[in-house]
Design a protein around this motif. Sequence first.
Motif, PDB file in Angstrom:
ATOM      1  N   TYR A  20      31.998  37.028 -26.206  1.00  0.00           N
ATOM      2  CA  TYR A  20      32.174  35.608 -25.914  1.00  0.00           C
ATOM      3  C   TYR A  20      31.368  34.823 -26.940  1.00  0.00           C
ATOM      4  CZ  TYR A  20      33.808  37.552 -21.493  1.00  0.00           C
ATOM      5  OH  TYR A  20      34.484  38.274 -20.541  1.00  0.00           O
ATOM      6  N   GLU A  21      32.022  33.879 -27.618  1.00  0.00           N
ATOM      7  CA  GLU A  21      31.380  33.144 -28.704  1.00  0.00           C
ATOM      8  C   GLU A  21      31.546  31.641 -28.516  1.00  0.00           C
ATOM      9  OE1 GLU A  21      31.615  34.385 -32.924  1.00  0.00           O
ATOM     10  OE2 GLU A  21      33.242  35.675 -32.204  1.00  0.00           O
ATOM     11  N   GLN A  22      30.514  30.907 -28.983  1.00  0.00           N
ATOM     12  CA  GLN A  22      30.598  29.459 -29.066  1.00  0.00           C
ATOM     13  C   GLN A  22      29.751  28.986 -30.232  1.00  0.00           C
ATOM     14  OE1 GLN A  22      30.166  28.315 -24.608  1.00  0.00           O
ATOM     15  NE2 GLN A  22      30.698  26.399 -25.611  1.00  0.00           N
ATOM     16  N   GLY A  23      30.252  28.014 -30.981  1.00  0.00           N
ATOM     17  CA  GLY A  23      29.467  27.361 -32.007  1.00  0.00           C
ATOM     18  C   GLY A  23      29.546  28.001 -33.371  1.00  0.00           C
ATOM     19  N   LYS A  24      28.928  27.316 -34.332  1.00  0.00           N
ATOM     20  CA  LYS A  24      28.840  27.777 -35.712  1.00  0.00           C
ATOM     21  C   LYS A  24      27.406  27.603 -36.184  1.00  0.00           C
ATOM     22  CE  LYS A  24      33.615  26.486 -36.838  1.00  0.00           C
ATOM     23  NZ  LYS A  24      34.481  25.661 -37.729  1.00  0.00           N
ATOM     24  N   GLY A  25      27.015  28.447 -37.144  1.00  0.00           N
ATOM     25  CA  GLY A  25      25.661  28.367 -37.677  1.00  0.00           C
ATOM     26  C   GLY A  25      24.991  29.713 -37.623  1.00  0.00           C
ATOM     27  N   LEU A  26      23.663  29.714 -37.575  1.00  0.00           N
ATOM     28  CA  LEU A  26      22.901  30.955 -37.500  1.00  0.00           C
ATOM     29  C   LEU A  26      23.315  31.743 -36.264  1.00  0.00           C
ATOM     30  CD1 LEU A  26      20.379  32.643 -38.563  1.00  0.00           C
ATOM     31  CD2 LEU A  26      19.122  31.488 -36.758  1.00  0.00           C
ATOM     32  N   PRO A  27      23.737  32.991 -36.406  1.00  0.00           N
ATOM     33  CA  PRO A  27      24.162  33.773 -35.231  1.00  0.00           C
ATOM     34  C   PRO A  27      22.978  34.155 -34.339  1.00  0.00           C
ATOM     35  CG  PRO A  27      25.071  34.675 -37.268  1.00  0.00           C
ATOM     36  CD  PRO A  27      24.004  33.711 -37.657  1.00  0.00           C
ATOM     37  N   VAL A  28      23.167  33.985 -33.046  1.00  0.00           N
ATOM     38  CA  VAL A  28      22.205  34.412 -32.032  1.00  0.00           C
ATOM     39  C   VAL A  28      22.963  35.317 -31.067  1.00  0.00           C
ATOM     40  CG1 VAL A  28      20.569  33.713 -30.254  1.00  0.00           C
ATOM     41  CG2 VAL A  28      20.922  32.249 -32.263  1.00  0.00           C
ATOM     42  N   VAL A  29      22.627  36.601 -31.066  1.00  0.00           N
ATOM     43  CA  VAL A  29      23.312  37.583 -30.223  1.00  0.00           C
ATOM     44  C   VAL A  29      22.520  37.734 -28.926  1.00  0.00           C
ATOM     45  CG1 VAL A  29      24.116  39.958 -30.035  1.00  0.00           C
ATOM     46  CG2 VAL A  29      24.211  38.777 -32.249  1.00  0.00           C
ATOM     47  N   LEU A  30      23.202  37.522 -27.802  1.00  0.00           N
ATOM     48  CA  LEU A  30      22.582  37.484 -26.474  1.00  0.00           C
ATOM     49  C   LEU A  30      22.901  38.779 -25.736  1.00  0.00           C
ATOM     50  CD1 LEU A  30      23.721  33.841 -25.739  1.00  0.00           C
ATOM     51  CD2 LEU A  30      21.423  34.539 -26.431  1.00  0.00           C
ATOM     52  N   CYS A  31      21.864  39.543 -25.401  1.00  0.00           N
ATOM     53  CA  CYS A  31      22.014  40.892 -24.846  1.00  0.00           C
ATOM     54  C   CYS A  31      21.562  40.914 -23.385  1.00  0.00           C
ATOM     55  CB  CYS A  31      21.200  41.895 -25.665  1.00  0.00           C
ATOM     56  SG  CYS A  31      21.586  41.874 -27.431  1.00  0.00           S
ATOM     57  N   HIS A  32      22.478  41.184 -22.479  1.00  0.00           N
ATOM     58  CA  HIS A  32      22.182  41.154 -21.043  1.00  0.00           C
ATOM     59  C   HIS A  32      21.545  42.452 -20.575  1.00  0.00           C
ATOM     60  CE1 HIS A  32      25.431  43.881 -19.840  1.00  0.00           C
ATOM     61  NE2 HIS A  32      26.219  43.269 -20.722  1.00  0.00           N
ATOM     62  N   GLY A  33      21.087  42.442 -19.321  1.00  0.00           N
ATOM     63  CA  GLY A  33      20.463  43.614 -18.724  1.00  0.00           C
ATOM     64  C   GLY A  33      21.252  44.151 -17.545  1.00  0.00           C
ATOM     65  N   ASP A 311      12.312  28.548 -41.735  1.00  0.00           N
ATOM     66  CA  ASP A 311      11.552  29.486 -42.546  1.00  0.00           C
ATOM     67  C   ASP A 311      12.432  30.504 -43.260  1.00  0.00           C
ATOM     68  OD1 ASP A 311       9.282  28.246 -41.675  1.00  0.00           O
ATOM     69  OD2 ASP A 311       8.835  29.727 -40.120  1.00  0.00           O
ATOM     70  N   LEU A 312      13.693  30.595 -42.874  1.00  0.00           N
ATOM     71  CA  LEU A 312      14.587  31.597 -43.448  1.00  0.00           C
ATOM     72  C   LEU A 312      15.314  31.018 -44.655  1.00  0.00           C
ATOM     73  CD1 LEU A 312      16.139  32.987 -40.149  1.00  0.00           C
ATOM     74  CD2 LEU A 312      14.346  34.038 -41.522  1.00  0.00           C
ATOM     75  N   GLY A 313      15.105  31.639 -45.798  1.00  0.00           N
ATOM     76  CA  GLY A 313      15.778  31.179 -46.998  1.00  0.00           C
ATOM     77  C   GLY A 313      17.186  31.718 -47.095  1.00  0.00           C
ATOM     78  N   PRO A 314      17.994  31.213 -48.054  1.00  0.00           N
ATOM     79  CA  PRO A 314      19.392  31.684 -48.206  1.00  0.00           C
ATOM     80  C   PRO A 314      19.481  33.186 -48.387  1.00  0.00           C
ATOM     81  CG  PRO A 314      19.005  29.712 -49.522  1.00  0.00           C
ATOM     82  CD  PRO A 314      17.666  30.139 -48.998  1.00  0.00           C
ATOM     83  N   GLY A 315      18.516  33.778 -49.105  1.00  0.00           N
ATOM     84  CA  GLY A 315      18.560  35.224 -49.311  1.00  0.00           C
ATOM     85  C   GLY A 315      18.371  35.991 -48.030  1.00  0.00           C
ATOM     86  N   ASP A 316      17.668  35.397 -47.053  1.00  0.00           N
ATOM     87  CA  ASP A 316      17.435  36.068 -45.779  1.00  0.00           C
ATOM     88  C   ASP A 316      18.690  36.082 -44.920  1.00  0.00           C
ATOM     89  OD1 ASP A 316      14.635  36.557 -46.154  1.00  0.00           O
ATOM     90  OD2 ASP A 316      14.319  34.417 -45.837  1.00  0.00           O
ATOM     91  N   LEU A 317      19.547  35.075 -45.096  1.00  0.00           N
ATOM     92  CA  LEU A 317      20.686  34.919 -44.195  1.00  0.00           C
ATOM     93  C   LEU A 317      21.925  35.669 -44.652  1.00  0.00           C
ATOM     94  CD1 LEU A 317      20.326  31.122 -43.336  1.00  0.00           C
ATOM     95  CD2 LEU A 317      19.393  33.101 -42.151  1.00  0.00           C
ATOM     96  N   GLY A 318      21.910  36.202 -45.871  1.00  0.00           N
ATOM     97  CA  GLY A 318      23.028  37.022 -46.340  1.00  0.00           C
ATOM     98  C   GLY A 318      24.333  36.259 -46.259  1.00  0.00           C
ATOM     99  N   ARG A 319      25.315  36.810 -45.539  1.00  0.00           N
ATOM    100  CA  ARG A 319      26.660  36.228 -45.484  1.00  0.00           C
ATOM    101  C   ARG A 319      26.843  35.250 -44.338  1.00  0.00           C
ATOM    102  NH1 ARG A 319      30.234  41.249 -44.762  1.00  0.00           N
ATOM    103  NH2 ARG A 319      28.327  42.126 -43.912  1.00  0.00           N
ATOM    104  N   LEU A 320      25.739  34.733 -43.766  1.00  0.00           N
ATOM    105  CA  LEU A 320      25.909  33.897 -42.575  1.00  0.00           C
ATOM    106  C   LEU A 320      26.783  32.695 -42.895  1.00  0.00           C
ATOM    107  CD1 LEU A 320      22.307  34.026 -41.058  1.00  0.00           C
ATOM    108  CD2 LEU A 320      24.316  35.331 -40.464  1.00  0.00           C
TER     109      LEU A 320
END
Length: 320
Positions: A20-33, A311-320
């Motif tokens: 399930y996805e929403q939005g654009k930008g830096l990916p945040v993966v949400l892991c349930h328990g 704090d994350l530069g372009p090199g840190d984000l790769g193909r984001l």
Amino acid sequence: MSALPPPRFVAANGIRMAVYEQGKGLPVVLCHGFPELAYSWRHQLPALAAAGFRAIAPDQRGYGLTDRPAAVEAYDMAHLTGDLVGLLDALEIEKAVFCGHDWGGLITWQMPLRHPDRVAGVIGLCTPFIPRLSADPIALMRAAYGDDMYIVAFQQPEVADRALAADVGRSVDFFLRRGGAPDPQGERQELLKALAAGNWPGETFLSLKERAFYVESFSRTGFTGGINWYRNFTRNWTASAGLRQWIDVPSLMISAADDPFLPPSMAAGMAKYVGDLERHVIPACGHWIQQEQPAQTNRLMLDWLRRRVADLGPGDLGRL
């Protein structure tokens, strides 16, 4: 009630995964328990998307609309973290921030140890980083709490599976409650006995529609997939010998003041293993933090993400 977007299905690490996805930008993966679903993040998906992030919540292996392999060993930490790598590959994402709650937190903290090149940051909800123990965790729990301790009891094939599936609505009501046990150690020791007794502490926090979503899903799948995660404690411990216990990505730990199972005190020693750590505690909140106190949880997550993404530069984000 916050509704989920429609799921998409991807091939990840040999399984078909519902995402399930929403939005654009830096990916945040949400892991349930356990026993949760991607649906547990229904309040976080729209909040992250509105703030300019790409929120990604999978039904993890054994849950919901994602595949449920039959073999117990298919649920070890190598598979569970490998699923998240496969998810990034399927979505053409180089790096993401991983956020996990409960069992999802255990997986999330393992990602920078096992797959550091895919991790931009870690957010732990309730579950702290727990370094490798000195001995087999099941043996330690059995010695400390006896055979009735729920994780030890979960090692028996089919017993807990049948007990929880016998009345799914009752099981959902038993687990997903606000407020903790007056004797959490005792409840840990005798979870199945407590389920049968019915005199449970606290109160449910789910609306009728939310409860119905969980009941429908677990009525269809049963609980075996999730319980199989517990059945790999020994295998995970054995396989982690020699794995460096150090996390060097930006990390956020949010505890719940009234969590009887993972109290804030469990996170006290994390700074020994996590080089860049920020900690917060949400008051008047139990174990199901992102569902019980979504506004406070979202506020802390978004504040940290906004500050640390800078704090994350372009090199840190790769193909984001």
